[in-house]
Design a protein around this motif. Structure first.
Motif, PDB file in Angstrom:
ATOM      1  N   MET A 102      53.413 -43.340   5.911  1.00  0.00           N
ATOM      2  CA  MET A 102      54.358 -43.079   4.273  1.00  0.00           C
ATOM      3  C   MET A 102      54.009 -41.884   3.708  1.00  0.00           C
ATOM      4  SD  MET A 102      54.946 -47.154   3.715  1.00  0.00           S
ATOM      5  CE  MET A 102      56.662 -46.815   3.036  1.00  0.00           C
ATOM      6  N   GLY A 103      55.432 -42.006   2.987  1.00  0.00           N
ATOM      7  CA  GLY A 103      55.091 -40.565   1.545  1.00  0.00           C
ATOM      8  C   GLY A 103      55.283 -41.388   0.823  1.00  0.00           C
ATOM      9  N   ARG A 104      54.473 -41.003  -0.452  1.00  0.00           N
ATOM     10  CA  ARG A 104      53.855 -41.643  -1.053  1.00  0.00           C
ATOM     11  C   ARG A 104      54.657 -41.650  -1.970  1.00  0.00           C
ATOM     12  NH1 ARG A 104      47.781 -40.482  -3.510  1.00  0.00           N
ATOM     13  NH2 ARG A 104      48.800 -40.323  -5.880  1.00  0.00           N
ATOM     14  N   SER A 105      55.474 -40.906  -3.009  1.00  0.00           N
ATOM     15  CA  SER A 105      55.609 -40.686  -4.113  1.00  0.00           C
ATOM     16  C   SER A 105      57.435 -41.410  -4.173  1.00  0.00           C
ATOM     17  CB  SER A 105      56.750 -39.312  -3.802  1.00  0.00           C
ATOM     18  OG  SER A 105      55.158 -38.754  -4.494  1.00  0.00           O
ATOM     19  N   GLY A 106      57.652 -42.001  -5.252  1.00  0.00           N
ATOM     20  CA  GLY A 106      58.645 -42.970  -5.373  1.00  0.00           C
ATOM     21  C   GLY A 106      59.875 -42.357  -5.672  1.00  0.00           C
ATOM     22  N   MET A 125      54.176 -39.732  -9.108  1.00  0.00           N
ATOM     23  CA  MET A 125      52.261 -38.934  -8.469  1.00  0.00           C
ATOM     24  C   MET A 125      51.804 -40.279  -8.077  1.00  0.00           C
ATOM     25  SD  MET A 125      52.358 -35.935  -9.417  1.00  0.00           S
ATOM     26  CE  MET A 125      49.558 -35.528  -9.020  1.00  0.00           C
ATOM     27  N   LEU A 126      52.551 -41.338  -8.603  1.00  0.00           N
ATOM     28  CA  LEU A 126      52.079 -42.778  -7.353  1.00  0.00           C
ATOM     29  C   LEU A 126      52.799 -43.171  -6.411  1.00  0.00           C
ATOM     30  CD1 LEU A 126      51.323 -44.306 -11.268  1.00  0.00           C
ATOM     31  CD2 LEU A 126      49.940 -43.041 -10.021  1.00  0.00           C
ATOM     32  N   MET A 127      53.324 -44.430  -6.564  1.00  0.00           N
ATOM     33  CA  MET A 127      53.889 -44.617  -5.029  1.00  0.00           C
ATOM     34  C   MET A 127      55.452 -45.401  -5.986  1.00  0.00           C
ATOM     35  SD  MET A 127      51.559 -46.788  -3.417  1.00  0.00           S
ATOM     36  CE  MET A 127      49.635 -46.877  -3.201  1.00  0.00           C
ATOM     37  N   GLY A 128      56.126 -45.270  -5.072  1.00  0.00           N
ATOM     38  CA  GLY A 128      57.533 -45.537  -4.694  1.00  0.00           C
ATOM     39  C   GLY A 128      57.278 -47.579  -4.816  1.00  0.00           C
ATOM     40  N   SER A 129      58.662 -48.391  -4.836  1.00  0.00           N
ATOM     41  CA  SER A 129      57.458 -49.751  -4.920  1.00  0.00           C
ATOM     42  C   SER A 129      58.077 -50.376  -2.750  1.00  0.00           C
ATOM     43  CB  SER A 129      59.317 -50.698  -5.246  1.00  0.00           C
ATOM     44  OG  SER A 129      60.495 -49.964  -4.393  1.00  0.00           O
ATOM     45  N   SER A 130      58.785 -49.776  -2.478  1.00  0.00           N
ATOM     46  CA  SER A 130      57.845 -50.185  -0.989  1.00  0.00           C
ATOM     47  C   SER A 130      56.878 -49.967  -0.497  1.00  0.00           C
ATOM     48  CB  SER A 130      59.817 -49.352  -0.222  1.00  0.00           C
ATOM     49  OG  SER A 130      60.758 -49.202  -0.963  1.00  0.00           O
ATOM     50  N   VAL A 131      56.999 -48.316  -0.882  1.00  0.00           N
ATOM     51  CA  VAL A 131      55.015 -48.098  -0.200  1.00  0.00           C
ATOM     52  C   VAL A 131      54.270 -49.195  -1.100  1.00  0.00           C
ATOM     53  CG1 VAL A 131      53.536 -46.474  -0.637  1.00  0.00           C
ATOM     54  CG2 VAL A 131      55.472 -45.684  -0.282  1.00  0.00           C
ATOM     55  N   LEU A 188      50.230 -55.081   3.955  1.00  0.00           N
ATOM     56  CA  LEU A 188      49.310 -54.366   5.048  1.00  0.00           C
ATOM     57  C   LEU A 188      48.291 -54.901   5.307  1.00  0.00           C
ATOM     58  CD1 LEU A 188      50.778 -52.811   7.686  1.00  0.00           C
ATOM     59  CD2 LEU A 188      49.576 -50.760   6.862  1.00  0.00           C
ATOM     60  N   ASP A 189      47.809 -55.295   5.915  1.00  0.00           N
ATOM     61  CA  ASP A 189      46.352 -55.905   6.448  1.00  0.00           C
ATOM     62  C   ASP A 189      45.919 -55.718   7.846  1.00  0.00           C
ATOM     63  OD1 ASP A 189      47.579 -58.526   7.766  1.00  0.00           O
ATOM     64  OD2 ASP A 189      47.112 -59.661   6.437  1.00  0.00           O
ATOM     65  N   ASN A 190      46.836 -55.465   8.924  1.00  0.00           N
ATOM     66  CA  ASN A 190      46.405 -55.206   9.656  1.00  0.00           C
ATOM     67  C   ASN A 190      45.930 -53.770  10.518  1.00  0.00           C
ATOM     68  OD1 ASN A 190      48.400 -55.897  10.242  1.00  0.00           O
ATOM     69  ND2 ASN A 190      48.821 -57.564  11.448  1.00  0.00           N
ATOM     70  N   ALA A 191      46.437 -52.845   9.667  1.00  0.00           N
ATOM     71  CA  ALA A 191      47.086 -51.509  10.738  1.00  0.00           C
ATOM     72  C   ALA A 191      46.461 -51.146   9.011  1.00  0.00           C
ATOM     73  CB  ALA A 191      48.554 -51.173  10.475  1.00  0.00           C
ATOM     74  N   CYS A 192      46.377 -49.389   9.423  1.00  0.00           N
ATOM     75  CA  CYS A 192      45.354 -48.612   8.320  1.00  0.00           C
ATOM     76  C   CYS A 192      46.896 -48.114   7.327  1.00  0.00           C
ATOM     77  CB  CYS A 192      45.068 -46.859   8.585  1.00  0.00           C
ATOM     78  SG  CYS A 192      43.987 -46.411   7.992  1.00  0.00           S
ATOM     79  N   LEU A 193      47.208 -47.201   6.145  1.00  0.00           N
ATOM     80  CA  LEU A 193      47.996 -47.148   5.549  1.00  0.00           C
ATOM     81  C   LEU A 193      47.647 -45.510   5.772  1.00  0.00           C
ATOM     82  CD1 LEU A 193      51.126 -47.201   4.412  1.00  0.00           C
ATOM     83  CD2 LEU A 193      49.921 -48.196   2.287  1.00  0.00           C
ATOM     84  N   TRP A 194      48.509 -44.278   5.584  1.00  0.00           N
ATOM     85  CA  TRP A 194      48.486 -43.447   5.615  1.00  0.00           C
ATOM     86  C   TRP A 194      49.759 -43.188   4.705  1.00  0.00           C
ATOM     87  CZ3 TRP A 194      47.911 -40.055  11.589  1.00  0.00           C
ATOM     88  CH2 TRP A 194      46.270 -40.721  11.729  1.00  0.00           C
ATOM     89  N   LEU A 233      56.103 -43.840  11.714  1.00  0.00           N
ATOM     90  CA  LEU A 233      56.012 -43.015  10.237  1.00  0.00           C
ATOM     91  C   LEU A 233      57.834 -43.259  10.049  1.00  0.00           C
ATOM     92  CD1 LEU A 233      56.081 -39.635   9.054  1.00  0.00           C
ATOM     93  CD2 LEU A 233      56.837 -38.890  10.951  1.00  0.00           C
ATOM     94  N   CYS A 234      57.175 -43.695   8.748  1.00  0.00           N
ATOM     95  CA  CYS A 234      58.281 -43.897   7.999  1.00  0.00           C
ATOM     96  C   CYS A 234      59.500 -43.156   7.190  1.00  0.00           C
ATOM     97  CB  CYS A 234      57.848 -45.294   7.041  1.00  0.00           C
ATOM     98  SG  CYS A 234      57.296 -46.431   7.689  1.00  0.00           S
ATOM     99  N   VAL A 235      60.506 -42.378   7.575  1.00  0.00           N
ATOM    100  CA  VAL A 235      60.869 -41.011   7.109  1.00  0.00           C
ATOM    101  C   VAL A 235      61.655 -41.485   5.659  1.00  0.00           C
ATOM    102  CG1 VAL A 235      59.821 -39.531   8.945  1.00  0.00           C
ATOM    103  CG2 VAL A 235      62.624 -40.940   8.847  1.00  0.00           C
ATOM    104  N   ASP A 236      62.100 -40.731   4.906  1.00  0.00           N
ATOM    105  CA  ASP A 236      63.805 -40.978   4.049  1.00  0.00           C
ATOM    106  C   ASP A 236      63.822 -39.552   3.485  1.00  0.00           C
ATOM    107  OD1 ASP A 236      61.717 -40.078   2.368  1.00  0.00           O
ATOM    108  OD2 ASP A 236      61.855 -41.587   1.408  1.00  0.00           O
ATOM    109  N   GLY A 237      63.398 -38.267   4.072  1.00  0.00           N
ATOM    110  CA  GLY A 237      64.178 -37.223   4.645  1.00  0.00           C
ATOM    111  C   GLY A 237      63.300 -36.155   2.918  1.00  0.00           C
ATOM    112  N   SER A 238      62.827 -36.750   2.270  1.00  0.00           N
ATOM    113  CA  SER A 238      62.100 -36.630   0.706  1.00  0.00           C
ATOM    114  C   SER A 238      61.066 -35.649   1.072  1.00  0.00           C
ATOM    115  CB  SER A 238      61.347 -37.666  -0.660  1.00  0.00           C
ATOM    116  OG  SER A 238      60.463 -38.419   0.588  1.00  0.00           O
ATOM    117  N   ARG A 239      60.309 -34.991   0.326  1.00  0.00           N
ATOM    118  CA  ARG A 239      59.544 -34.153  -0.101  1.00  0.00           C
ATOM    119  C   ARG A 239      58.104 -34.213   0.972  1.00  0.00           C
ATOM    120  NH1 ARG A 239      57.371 -31.082  -4.956  1.00  0.00           N
ATOM    121  NH2 ARG A 239      55.936 -32.838  -5.384  1.00  0.00           N
TER     122      ARG A 239
END
Length: 335
Positions: free
Chosen positions: A300-304, A313-319, A326-332, A185-191
């Motif tokens: 991960m949280g999706r928003s940039g 509404m789309l994605m941050g650059s890291s996401v 990522l090809d061997n794990a499921c991305l939530w 679970l990747c967190v950054d304190g965002s909503r």
């Protein structure tokens, strides 16, 4: 718009349920049911989660001989009658259901649903996920192609579809998780980070197979520190304390808040790990951690960052980077 034609439901549960409900998009190709494969591997010992297997029928493929000249309403009637007669023979749904049964996911936890495609497949999937009160939507290879269009800002992805995609978390399944376990679970304190934390807690709390590792990557020179348990936040060795002087109080608070949120949503403390790092390339740290820990899920949280519609509404650059690599794990992902 044609009324939804439901073929069958092997179970119906209350919309006031506490159990997670997951919608899985099922295509016609039996060899590429990536979403089903992930669910089989990840939930085989979970006894609460409910699953809806959802299949879309293309309206053009349902027109019978002699219907080309008929009115729109007549064509709708013919198509609905066709669905009613052939629904129980949709082999893709039956095969997917059988695959879940083989790992112990009982029939009363699985619903089968098929209806005519009314818009694009992406729009219809989002609509069903939101209107059906599902907690997550699982997409496979075609879902990846659609999401790549979103990342690249494709003009054929409308604002309405993007907004629909934020209504529920999306799981982007790989071809296989190769026996992997546990959630990173990747967190950054965002909503959006808080939203994905609550989602992970809801889905994983009752699953004894998996632990949750909370990872926070702060900007700066590359450095990583990890611990085997939540006790890392409160009770540390002398060497650990020295190492963590490089990690700011803000980073500690981000991780502590995520842990508190997991516990508040039913996750046991002994199922939680924590890890913090410094790096100006967080996506690389996330990918390395996922591989080293053999994680089945990266959440991960999706928003940039920023206030523009596309960034939010789309994605941050890291996401976006993690998704492409990522090809061997499921991305939530959650907005």
């Amino acid at each position: 718009m044609m009324q939804q034609a439901t073929l069958m439901k092997s179970s119906v549960w209350s919309q006031t349920r506490t159990q997670p409900s997951v919608l899985i998009g099922v295509g016609n190709d039996h060899t590429k049911q990536y979403g089903i494969r992930f669910v089989r591997d990840f939930f085989c010992q979970d006894e609460l989660t409910k699953f809806t297997l959802f299949h879309l029928q293309h309206a053009k493929k349902l027109q019978l001989f002699g219907t080309n000249e008929r009115s729109a309403s007549a064509k709708e009637t013919v198509a609905e009658e066709f669905l009613a007669r052939t629904g129980e023979q949709l082999s893709c749904l039956i095969t997917a259901q059988t695959s879940l049964k083989q790992v112990g996911i009982s029939s009363n936890r699985v619903s089968l649903l098929s209806r005519l495609q009314t818009h694009s497949k992406a729009w219809d999937l989002m609509e069903e996920a939101a209107n059906g009160n599902h907690d997550a939507l699982v997409l496979g290879k075609r879902g990846k192609s659609w999401f790549e269009s979103m990342i690249n800002g494709s003009t054929d992805i409308t604002k309405e579809i993007i907004e629909r995609s934020c209504a529920r978390p999306i799981w982007l399944a790989p071809s296989s998780i190769h026996g992997r376990r546990n959630v990173l679970l990747c967190v950054d304190g965002s909503r959006s980070s808080r939203n994905i934390t609550e989602h992970v807690a809801q889905v994983v709390a009752a699953n004894p197979m998996h632990t949750i590792t909370v990872l926070h990557v702060a900007p700066g020179k590359k450095y990583t520190t990890a611990s085997p348990s939540v006790a890392f936040l409160n009770k540390q060795s002398r060497n650990q304390r020295k190492a963590q002087c490089f990690i700011s109080k803000t980073s500690h608070q981000v991780v502590a808040d995520a842990v508190a949120l997991l516990v508040a949503n039913g996750v046991k403390e002994d199922a939680i790990r924590t890890q913090m790092a410094h790096s100006n390339d967080p996506a690389t740290i996330i990918m390395e951690t996922s591989d080293q820990g053999n994680f089945a899920v990266v959440a991960m949280g999706r928003s940039g960052t920023g206030n523009s519609f596309m960034r939010h509404m789309l994605m941050g650059s890291s996401v976006a980077h993690v998704w492409k690599k990522l090809d061997n794990a499921c991305l939530w992902l959650s907005c």
